[in-house]
Enzyme design. Structure first.
Site, short mmCIF file in Angstrom:
data_model
loop_
_atom_site.label_atom_id
_atom_site.label_comp_id
_atom_site.label_asym_id
_atom_site.label_seq_id
_atom_site.Cartn_x
_atom_site.Cartn_y
_atom_site.Cartn_z
N CYS A 63 -6.84 12.17 4.96
CA CYS A 63 -7.15 11.03 4.09
C CYS A 63 -8.26 10.18 4.71
O CYS A 63 -9.25 9.87 4.07
CB CYS A 63 -5.92 10.16 3.87
SG CYS A 63 -4.76 10.82 2.67
N CYS A 94 2.49 4.78 5.97
CA CYS A 94 1.76 6.03 5.72
C CYS A 94 2.70 7.22 5.89
O CYS A 94 2.65 8.18 5.12
CB CYS A 94 0.59 6.17 6.68
SG CYS A 94 -1.00 5.66 5.99
N ARG A 145 2.57 -0.63 9.32
CA ARG A 145 1.61 0.00 8.40
C ARG A 145 1.58 1.52 8.59
O ARG A 145 1.52 2.28 7.63
CB ARG A 145 0.22 -0.61 8.62
CG ARG A 145 -0.84 -0.04 7.69
CD ARG A 145 -0.51 -0.38 6.24
NE ARG A 145 -1.34 0.36 5.29
CZ ARG A 145 -1.07 1.59 4.85
NH1 ARG A 145 0.01 2.24 5.29
NH2 ARG A 145 -1.85 2.17 3.98
N CYS A 186 5.74 -10.32 29.26
CA CYS A 186 5.65 -11.68 29.77
C CYS A 186 6.97 -12.41 29.61
O CYS A 186 7.43 -13.10 30.50
CB CYS A 186 4.57 -12.46 29.00
SG CYS A 186 3.05 -12.70 29.93
#
Lengths: 107, 261
Positions: free
Chosen positions: B180, B222, B218, B114
């Protein structure tokens, strides 16, 4: 201007205990990181105080162990209608002031 | 006649056996759970109360940016989209295929699209405060709505690519996401509890970061944990994985801004 937020009632009854929540967006840089080693690199909000009805009703002295974006919640007693003045001071001399009007109705 | 009676008895016996097995069958394939369910009561309360949730500061910042028309084109987000409330439900459908380019885009990518096409502004850097604030603002409008990304047509390929990333072993520790976040959900890893690995709280206020961060940040965390080569935020690998996680979260409500440890 640093973003801050205050959550408190606008109206209270005289004698009522009111809760006030405050938060300011501040990185609270300890100066102890590898990048900026030494106390000279410290940049934290060291003092926060609140005045209401001509008196200091809350004061906090913050250390480098406090996490970023300090959130402080406290209570005070509504006495009479007036401004509640919040002041945050940081290591660079920057001061943020926020004012809220508290209207007090007779108990 | 005897056969008929015996058949009926057999069917009844089988029905009883299936009824007994059913709860175990349901346990064998546990429903993915939001990371909120693994938070301490205090943190869950902090997330639920918007006057305590510090992620809301970014939402507030996003509201300011949304209205900001002080750009050369004079066009703010609000000029085209009106109030941020008009974005309600959008986050449940992202990442999605951009019909014009055929590329997979997440909310961050859509906002930057945009900016470039309609506001004549440079794209915001991934993880910049402005992009986080606008993304949080848009996603927050869908808070409480359930995830329902489209995985048909062109999205199918990306979904499978995301699944492949999710199920492939990575890094020096040689661990796949699924080992996990499927096989050890609810167990401890270091000082924390392993969640189902859904992205429904993102952008989230993570205590480790002392601030708001994107889902891609995030995911990178990991990858650092298993000592893998990290994907670039906004890369196709990340977007495909985000789509796969969104698909896994189907039926689960959005929480943005979440509080995470």
């Amino acid at each position: 201007m640093r973003l801050r937020r205050i959550v408190m009632p606008e109206i209270a009854r005289a004698g009522e205990v009111i809760e006030i929540r405050t938060v300011i967006l501040h990185p609270m840089i300890t100066g102890h990181t590898a990048a900026g080693a030494g106390v000279s690199g410290r940049r934290i909000v060291h003092t926060f105080h609140v005045h209401y009805d001509g008196a200091e009703v809350f004061r906090a002295e913050l250390g480098p162990g406090i996490a970023a974006n300090p959130l402080l919640t406290f209570t005070t007693v509504a006495t009479r209608t007036g401004d509640v003045v919040f002041t945050w001071m940081d290591d660079t001399g920057e001061t943020a002031v926020e004012t809220r009007l508290l209207t007090v109705a007779p108990a | 006649m005897r056969r008929g009676v015996a058949g009926k008895a057999l069917r009844r016996a089988l029905a009883a056996v299936f009824a007994a097995i059913a709860p175990f069958a349901a346990e064998a394939e546990p429903k993915a759970r939001s990371a909120r369910e693994f938070l301490s009561l205090e943190l869950a309360a902090e997330q639920a109360d918007e006057t305590l949730n510090r992620g809301m500061l970014w939402v507030e910042l996003g509201e300011r940016l949304w209205k900001d028309g002080s750009v050369p084109s004079g066009r703010s987000c609000a000029s085209c989209h009106g109030q941020p409330g008009g974005m309600r439900g959008v986050a449940t459908r992202y990442p999605a295929i951009n019909r014009e380019t055929g590329a997979l885009v997440n909310i961050e990518g859509r906002i930057n699209g945009c900016r470039v096409q309609h506001q004549s502004l440079p794209a915001l850097a991934y993880e910049s405060e402005e992009l986080l604030a606008l993304t949080a603002l848009v996603a927050h409008q869908s808070k409480g709505m359930i995830m329902s990304v489209a995985v048909d047509g062109a999205a199918r390929g990306f979904l499978e690519q995301g699944r492949a990333v999710y199920e492939s072993r990575q890094g020096q520790l040689n661990i796949a996401c699924s080992q996990c976040h499927e096989q050890n959900v609810g167990r401890k890893l270091r000082g924390d509890v392993i969640s189902s690995g859904l992205g429904v709280g993102y952008p989230a206020y993570r205590l480790t970061w002392q601030g708001l961060g994107s889902l891609h940040r995030r995911l990178k965390a990991c990858q650092q944990g298993v000592r893998a080569a990290e994907f670039e935020p906004g890369s196709t690998e990340h977007l495909s994985l985000e789509l796969f996680l969104a698909w896994r979260a189907r039926g689960i409500p959005i929480e943005t801004p979440g509080i995470r440890r």
